[in-house]
Scaffold this motif. Structure first.
Motif, PDB file in Angstrom:
ATOM      1  N   GLU A   1      39.817  37.033  26.815  1.00 21.41           N
ATOM      2  CA  GLU A   1      40.065  37.774  25.585  1.00 21.41           C
ATOM      3  C   GLU A   1      40.068  39.267  25.892  1.00 21.41           C
ATOM      4  N   ASN A   2      41.230  39.879  25.747  1.00 25.62           N
ATOM      5  CA  ASN A   2      41.385  41.322  26.003  1.00 25.62           C
ATOM      6  C   ASN A   2      40.943  41.716  27.407  1.00 25.62           C
ATOM      7  N   GLY A   3      41.232  40.865  28.393  1.00 29.33           N
ATOM      8  CA  GLY A   3      40.858  41.164  29.768  1.00 29.33           C
ATOM      9  C   GLY A   3      39.422  40.827  30.098  1.00 29.33           C
ATOM     10  N   CYS A   4      38.670  40.350  29.125  1.00 28.39           N
ATOM     11  CA  CYS A   4      37.276  39.949  29.313  1.00 28.39           C
ATOM     12  C   CYS A   4      37.188  38.421  29.254  1.00 28.39           C
ATOM     13  N   VAL A   5      36.004  37.879  29.503  1.00 29.51           N
ATOM     14  CA  VAL A   5      35.815  36.430  29.471  1.00 29.51           C
ATOM     15  C   VAL A   5      34.674  36.074  28.532  1.00 29.51           C
ATOM     16  N   LEU A   6      34.899  35.072  27.694  1.00 30.10           N
ATOM     17  CA  LEU A   6      33.858  34.501  26.840  1.00 30.10           C
ATOM     18  C   LEU A   6      33.519  33.118  27.363  1.00 30.10           C
ATOM     19  N   VAL A   7      32.221  32.862  27.582  1.00 31.51           N
ATOM     20  CA  VAL A   7      31.758  31.557  28.047  1.00 31.51           C
ATOM     21  C   VAL A   7      31.100  30.852  26.872  1.00 31.51           C
ATOM     22  N   SER A   8      31.519  29.604  26.620  1.00 33.84           N
ATOM     23  CA  SER A   8      31.130  28.909  25.392  1.00 33.84           C
ATOM     24  C   SER A   8      30.525  27.549  25.672  1.00 33.84           C
ATOM     25  N   TRP A   9      29.794  27.066  24.671  1.00 33.91           N
ATOM     26  CA  TRP A   9      29.460  25.651  24.585  1.00 33.91           C
ATOM     27  C   TRP A   9      30.262  25.108  23.407  1.00 33.91           C
ATOM     28  N   GLN A  10      31.086  24.101  23.677  1.00 32.21           N
ATOM     29  CA  GLN A  10      32.062  23.625  22.692  1.00 32.21           C
ATOM     30  C   GLN A  10      32.939  24.817  22.292  1.00 32.21           C
ATOM     31  N   ASP A  11      33.043  25.139  21.028  1.00 34.12           N
ATOM     32  CA  ASP A  11      33.903  26.243  20.597  1.00 34.12           C
ATOM     33  C   ASP A  11      33.122  27.506  20.241  1.00 34.12           C
ATOM     34  N   ARG A  12      31.839  27.527  20.533  1.00 33.34           N
ATOM     35  CA  ARG A  12      31.012  28.679  20.156  1.00 33.34           C
ATOM     36  C   ARG A  12      30.747  29.572  21.364  1.00 33.34           C
ATOM     37  N   PRO A  13      31.325  30.799  21.401  1.00 35.47           N
ATOM     38  CA  PRO A  13      31.035  31.722  22.508  1.00 35.47           C
ATOM     39  C   PRO A  13      29.553  32.084  22.539  1.00 35.47           C
ATOM     40  N   LEU A  14      28.987  32.103  23.738  1.00 34.48           N
ATOM     41  CA  LEU A  14      27.570  32.426  23.895  1.00 34.48           C
ATOM     42  C   LEU A  14      27.344  33.655  24.770  1.00 34.48           C
ATOM     43  N   PHE A  15      28.223  33.877  25.748  1.00 36.93           N
ATOM     44  CA  PHE A  15      28.062  35.014  26.649  1.00 36.93           C
ATOM     45  C   PHE A  15      29.431  35.651  26.906  1.00 36.93           C
ATOM     46  N   SER A  16      29.432  36.960  27.086  1.00 35.83           N
ATOM     47  CA  SER A  16      30.666  37.676  27.421  1.00 35.83           C
ATOM     48  C   SER A  16      30.490  38.392  28.756  1.00 35.83           C
ATOM     49  N   VAL A  17      31.599  38.481  29.507  1.00 36.41           N
ATOM     50  CA  VAL A  17      31.621  39.226  30.776  1.00 36.41           C
ATOM     51  C   VAL A  17      32.807  40.178  30.710  1.00 36.41           C
ATOM     52  N   SER A  18      32.552  41.445  30.981  1.00 34.39           N
ATOM     53  CA  SER A  18      33.627  42.449  30.952  1.00 34.39           C
ATOM     54  C   SER A  18      33.426  43.461  32.068  1.00 34.39           C
TER      55      SER A  18
END
Length: 471
Positions: free
Chosen positions: A448-465
């Protein structure tokens, strides 16, 4: 608290039915029917009780709050199903918030509490090992650093939470295979505990010697908020990288005098009549239950501007910190944060948002580890439970678990003069392969916008940018 939407007097949902039940204290065994509830009914009723209790706490109605806590205690359990476990920790947090209204009593009850830092560090290691979220962050961070440092002969990495040597052992191994040969690597590690830094230094030096990489580890014993930038000693000719894993949100804590003067029982706009609509989660989760039963019954509070992803609460401490790092001109700064909205100004909005996000984490553990696991219990109690308590029970500078969504971090870093560095396809491919290796299709990641969202099922829990100075 719950408003009937139709003209009929018959409740149209389980929560509406529960809302008609009295929470008034009574003598004897007042709630024998609680033990007869089925699992889903119990989960629904616990949600109702938690929201009702939080409403009473927010408005200072302590007798009613106590009655709700009495009922919750008969249903919640730290070793029960997902909702029972969550309720146990949210109940503890609400009770702690009540006690903070009497500082003497609160201090006396906690005066002999022993907090073993070594145990807390071990619990964080367990979380790192048994769930893939932070391992994904390690893969993406190391790849971003490798790409930014291509061809550099002197590399300096500042680790703002130097507690996990596995990340830098992996980087050392990759650097040793560089076609042009490894650079001279210096890692400056920041941590509150000297013992942790000593262990990091020993382990990394040992690996660097085996790989024949010129290496130096520079420890700085400090809290992040007290970090002396002069001690970082960035040298001319060094290519600088910065790694921050779950650290920057703590700098959002505010000393605002207005907040300090307020009673911990009440916050502006937290009268409980307006609850924010939280994000929808995947089917079959507690989040779906919350959304289905409550999503159409509450509207955001007019005072709850902090729940908007586009509104920023100013933070002089974070702004100063980011400005200081901008002056150091790092080639890359990689930031991992919890992707949740736990920095709302009112108790009620924080409680509902936290209920959603921690429901996802507890659901993840429920799906991957047995209920009897001691390691699971420790992570839930000593990591998630303490975070929940800080989010719910604390205010002002004491409330450090101020997790925010990726959109807000993008705004904050942009305002501080940093430009986004899109995470590479190769890094994301490595991370996806690692997730697939866990053999559980609940783990997901998306760009997402050059960043990464890590999720469980469809709920994002952590972001990396990843970021670099924008000149």
């Amino acid at each position: 608290m719950f408003q009937d939407e139709g003209s009929s007097s018959a409740p149209s949902s389980p929560l509406q039915f529960f809302s008609t039940m009295s929470l008034s204290p009574s003598l004897g065994s007042p709630y024998p029917w609680l033990k007869e509830l089925k699992s889903e009914e119990r989960g629904l009723y616990l949600i109702h009780l938690l929201l009702t209790c939080a409403n009473h706490v927010a408005t200072g109605s302590l007798e009613n709050a106590n009655a709700a806590l009495e009922q919750i205690s008969q249903l919640a359990s730290a070793d029960g199903d997902t909702m029972q476990r969550i309720a146990a920790y949210f109940t503890e947090a609400l009770a702690d918030r009540i006690l903070k209204a009497w500082p003497g009593l609160h201090t006396a009850l906690n005066s002999t509490k022993i907090s073993l830092v070594s145990e807390e560090i071990l619990v964080r290691k367990v979380f790192f090992e048994m769930l893939p979220f932070l391992k994904v962050a390690v893969v993406l961070t190391n790849q971003a650093i490798m790409e930014a440092m291509e061809g550099e002969k002197m590399v300096h990495i500042i680790d703002l939470n130097a507690a996990e040597p596995a990340q830098w052992i992996a980087l050392l191994q990759v650097l040793s295979a560089r076609p042009e040969g490894p650079p001279h690597l210096r890692i400056t590690g920041v941590h509150q505990q000297k013992d942790v830094l000593d262990q990091m230094a020993h382990r990394l030096t040992e690996v660097a010697e085996k790989l024949d990489i010129p290496f130096q580890f520079c420890p700085i014993v400090s809290k992040l908020e007290n970090l002396d930038m002069d001690k970082l000693r960035v040298k001319t000719g060094e290519a600088l990288a910065v790694s921050s894993v779950l650290q920057l949100h703590s700098l959002l804590a505010s000393d605002d005098e207005l907040l300090k003067r307020k009673s911990p029982l009440a916050s502006k706009g937290s009268n409980g009549n307006h609850l924010p609509r939280a994000l929808q989660m995947s089917q079959g989760t507690l989040g779906e239950l919350l959304e289905k039963e409550m999503g159409n019954r509450y509207s955001p509070s007019p005072d709850s501007t902090s729940s908007s992803p586009l509104s920023l609460t100013p933070s002089a401490k974070l702004d100063s910190f980011l400005n200081a790092f901008w002056d150091l001109t790092p080639k890359v700064m990689v930031i991992t944060e919890q992707d949740s909205n736990h920095n709302g100004s009112t108790l009620m909005e924080r409680l509902l948002e936290a209920l959603y996000s921690y429901a996802t984490l507890f659901d993840c553990l429920e799906s991957t580890m047995p209920r009897t696991s001691l390691e699971r219990l420790k992570v839930e109690k000593m990591l998630f439970g303490e975070e929940i308590k800080n989010i719910i029970a604390c205010e002002g500078s004491e409330r450090i678990e101020r997790h925010e969504k990726l959109e807000k971090w993008i705004q904050r870093l942009d305002l501080a003069g940093f430009g986004n560095v899109p995470l590479s396809y190769y890094g994301m491919l490595q991370a996806k392969r690692m997730l697939q290796g866990y053999g559980c299709n609940g783990y997901r990641m998306r760009e997402e916008n050059g960043c990464v969202l890590v999720s469980w099922q469809d709920r994002p829990l952590f972001s990396v940018s990843a970021w670099r100075c924008r000149k």
